[in-house]
Motif scaffolding. Structure first.
Motif, PDB file in Angstrom:
ATOM      1  N   GLN A  29       1.233   2.179  -9.404  1.00 60.93           N
ATOM      2  CA  GLN A  29       0.783   2.097  -7.874  1.00 60.93           C
ATOM      3  C   GLN A  29       0.552   3.477  -7.316  1.00 60.93           C
ATOM      4  OE1 GLN A  29       5.342   1.855  -6.346  1.00 60.93           O
ATOM      5  NE2 GLN A  29       4.320  -0.152  -5.508  1.00 60.93           N
ATOM      6  N   PRO A  30      -0.793   2.862  -6.382  1.00 63.50           N
ATOM      7  CA  PRO A  30      -1.364   3.381  -5.511  1.00 63.50           C
ATOM      8  C   PRO A  30      -0.646   3.538  -4.215  1.00 63.50           C
ATOM      9  CG  PRO A  30      -2.581   1.986  -5.099  1.00 63.50           C
ATOM     10  CD  PRO A  30      -1.170   1.286  -6.301  1.00 63.50           C
ATOM     11  N   PHE A  31      -0.332   5.212  -3.644  1.00 60.52           N
ATOM     12  CA  PHE A  31      -0.042   4.966  -1.698  1.00 60.52           C
ATOM     13  C   PHE A  31      -0.912   4.181  -1.309  1.00 60.52           C
ATOM     14  CE2 PHE A  31      -2.876   7.360   0.536  1.00 60.52           C
ATOM     15  CZ  PHE A  31      -3.241   8.514  -0.513  1.00 60.52           C
ATOM     16  N   HIS A  37       1.209   3.534   6.768  1.00 65.94           N
ATOM     17  CA  HIS A  37       1.422   2.990   5.306  1.00 65.94           C
ATOM     18  C   HIS A  37       0.747   1.874   5.477  1.00 65.94           C
ATOM     19  CE1 HIS A  37       3.615   0.800   1.596  1.00 65.94           C
ATOM     20  NE2 HIS A  37       3.939   0.330   2.557  1.00 65.94           N
ATOM     21  N   VAL A  38       0.121   0.764   6.220  1.00 67.48           N
ATOM     22  CA  VAL A  38      -0.362  -0.603   6.825  1.00 67.48           C
ATOM     23  C   VAL A  38      -1.395  -0.486   7.140  1.00 67.48           C
ATOM     24  CG1 VAL A  38       1.763  -1.710   6.568  1.00 67.48           C
ATOM     25  CG2 VAL A  38       0.638  -1.116   9.496  1.00 67.48           C
ATOM     26  N   SER A  88       1.411  -4.683   3.491  1.00 67.50           N
ATOM     27  CA  SER A  88       0.354  -3.808   3.506  1.00 67.50           C
ATOM     28  C   SER A  88      -0.500  -3.729   1.986  1.00 67.50           C
ATOM     29  CB  SER A  88       1.350  -1.965   2.367  1.00 67.50           C
ATOM     30  OG  SER A  88       1.263  -1.213   2.318  1.00 67.50           O
ATOM     31  N   LEU A  89      -1.778  -3.014   1.580  1.00 64.72           N
ATOM     32  CA  LEU A  89      -2.196  -3.041  -0.002  1.00 64.72           C
ATOM     33  C   LEU A  89      -1.937  -1.866  -0.210  1.00 64.72           C
ATOM     34  CD1 LEU A  89      -5.244  -2.908   2.327  1.00 64.72           C
ATOM     35  CD2 LEU A  89      -4.510  -5.110   1.127  1.00 64.72           C
ATOM     36  N   GLN A  90      -0.397  -1.808  -0.713  1.00 63.07           N
ATOM     37  CA  GLN A  90       0.284  -0.939  -1.374  1.00 63.07           C
ATOM     38  C   GLN A  90       0.626  -1.877  -2.182  1.00 63.07           C
ATOM     39  OE1 GLN A  90       4.209   1.351  -1.500  1.00 63.07           O
ATOM     40  NE2 GLN A  90       3.274   2.699  -2.896  1.00 63.07           N
ATOM     41  N   PRO A  91      -0.533  -1.529  -3.793  1.00 60.88           N
ATOM     42  CA  PRO A  91       0.241  -3.547  -4.773  1.00 60.88           C
ATOM     43  C   PRO A  91       1.074  -2.294  -5.436  1.00 60.88           C
ATOM     44  CG  PRO A  91      -1.289  -1.540  -5.573  1.00 60.88           C
ATOM     45  CD  PRO A  91      -1.463  -1.789  -4.550  1.00 60.88           C
ATOM     46  N   PHE A  92       2.837  -3.889  -5.895  1.00 61.81           N
ATOM     47  CA  PHE A  92       3.811  -3.638  -6.718  1.00 61.81           C
ATOM     48  C   PHE A  92       2.988  -2.460  -7.911  1.00 61.81           C
ATOM     49  CE2 PHE A  92       4.431  -6.199 -10.166  1.00 61.81           C
ATOM     50  CZ  PHE A  92       3.548  -7.093  -9.190  1.00 61.81           C
ATOM     51  N   THR A  93       1.828  -2.768  -8.634  1.00 64.41           N
ATOM     52  CA  THR A  93       1.458  -2.686  -9.575  1.00 64.41           C
ATOM     53  C   THR A  93      -0.019  -2.937  -9.888  1.00 64.41           C
ATOM     54  OG1 THR A  93       1.407  -1.694 -11.799  1.00 64.41           O
ATOM     55  CG2 THR A  93       1.239  -4.240 -11.586  1.00 64.41           C
TER      56      THR A  93
END
Lengths: 175, 175, 175, 175
Positions: free
Chosen positions: D94-96, A170-171, B92-97
């Motif tokens: 929102q991408p993984f 995830h990171v 984490s690079l996963q953005p909220f949107t």
């Protein structure tokens, strides 16, 4: 030791509940980060169980009745890492995954012979000094690559090895 | 002022690129949090544009060639909030949107007459002292409820009002 | 009606558990989508409670002992939407949020006088024909904008109005 | 072959842009799922590059000027999997994860000698019949476990092996 706070469970009641319904947990993967948020190391608790087996675990524990998830997370982080770890509890309750520990092995990747536990899992940067308390002997910091090495992974039973890999994926750390 | 770092764009080249392809941005919603990670306030930059119109904006800027997203995020946070804001860039690079600003209004909820910009949006706790630089006059802290009030929202054009509401919904604040 | 499946709870046991520990729920926001995945409408169940009050709710229910979250989600979707709704249960267990319903109003945005429930919330596209069963009178489809209108929101008590806004913000619809 | 749609890039312009700014991509991991949303297999495209090297890739491509991310995703899915694959484009943008391909190897886990590409990555269930088009020879379905085996991973250069592992970790499959 029996918790006597009103609304909480005695050991007998907890045992009964564990046999009948999923128990809500939170889990935290403690990490050190650099200024850009990149994870530089992962903290694993070293424990010895009743049989003398050494294992490495994540910060983990139940959510109590009338306790918010973020308060449970903070409580278990303080319980496991000590009072000056300065954990940065996430702003959003959206976990990176939900880990389902089944009393029957093989239903999912996670296994807990005591109970059906459903755990909201978060990556939590800690900025301060970690001093393990309770039953943990030590907190050892590993590089992300070391943490997913076969040697370390073999010491993380019950699916914690899987959960750690998910946290690192995830990171952005996959090996 | 023209950036002359090799591999970066002159103003003419940037203008040409803006007419031809989506430009990658990062955006940060600066927040104050309590120990449990709960957002207690939101920081909005106060700006005056070329026409003298006052507006409130989020931390925002382009990702440069050969720059990591997390480095771009840190650079724009330092540029907009000063050197001692102590931003906690996410692990984490996963953005909220992902916010899509189109030069044509109405395609999405976001609009930028200059360009097609695609922005990775993050909530970023800041722990230090914020001293706006560049073209921002001030950074003003609002409670989550104030930040989504019609008065404040009306000062956030181009879809930033929408993005702020999405950020707050992500951290559990809806009004 | 008492559930007698081994490992599940009688009504008395459920009542006891509800007073002592958080109960794990799943919630689904049923949506219609176009080919590009854009949400075009939201399905709300129309219910009448014991006092005759009309309310609109999301798909919601408990996770049983030894039941996977995704199986609980599928079970409640079938229970509430009928056998041919063709719900597309998400590939990832990462919820868009975790909703914490407290028996005491005001602790969080969610409230359930019966219990402390912690709910994993998902947006679930349904492609088939929805035929509400159980205690729901009807399933009514609203445009995202209608669904967050004051008229509809006022019929969604206990924080479901908030959860719906969070779901819509997550899929890019903010009004 | 030069794209002549107004606002899009000629090959020369694309080459110039690639040397100067990050290029926005979308990537999709095509999966088969069961009724409960569990991933049962992963689809990998079999390609032969200009040097005759066989490789396995994910669905991938640029986002065009004035094109929404979800339209780009749908376009590349149709381009790579054919017109009757029935892809289920996600409801949320929102991408993984966000994969950063650098022209210099080693900056991140991803590498693209042609350019600095930043890719929004999604897991996309496909329900229909997949008929690879363009330069792909075939689409081969693997079990999650096979897909992350050393044999398959070694055929996924440039960090696609890493991205696939991240996708599978996101949907609960870690080996």
């Amino acid at each position: 030791m029996i918790q006597t706070t009103p609304g909480w469970l005695t050991q007998d009641e907890l045992d009964a509940a564990r046999a009948r319904m999923p128990i809500l947990y939170v889990e935290a993967v403690p990490v050190r980060v650099d200024d850009s948020g990149e994870v530089t190391s992962v903290g694993l608790l070293l424990r010895i169980d009743a049989e003398g087996t050494i294992s490495r675990t994540l910060v983990s524990g139940r959510v109590m009745h009338h306790e918010r998830v973020r308060d449970a997370l903070l409580r278990h982080l303080e319980k496991d890492l000590g009072p000056v770890a300065l954990p940065r509890v996430p702003t959003s309750l959206q976990p990176f995954t939900v880990a389902e520990y089944f009393p029957t092995a093989g239903v999912t990747a996670y296994h807990d012979p005591r109970q059906h536990a459903v755990s909201l899992a978060y990556v939590v940067p800690v900025a301060g000094d970690c001093r393990p308390r309770q039953d943990a002997l030590d907190l050892v910091w590993f590089s992300p690559q070391e943490a997913v090495s076969p040697a370390v992974q073999s010491e993380m039973p019950g699916g914690h090895a899987v959960l750690l890999k998910q946290a690192l994926a995830h990171v952005g750390h996959v090996y």
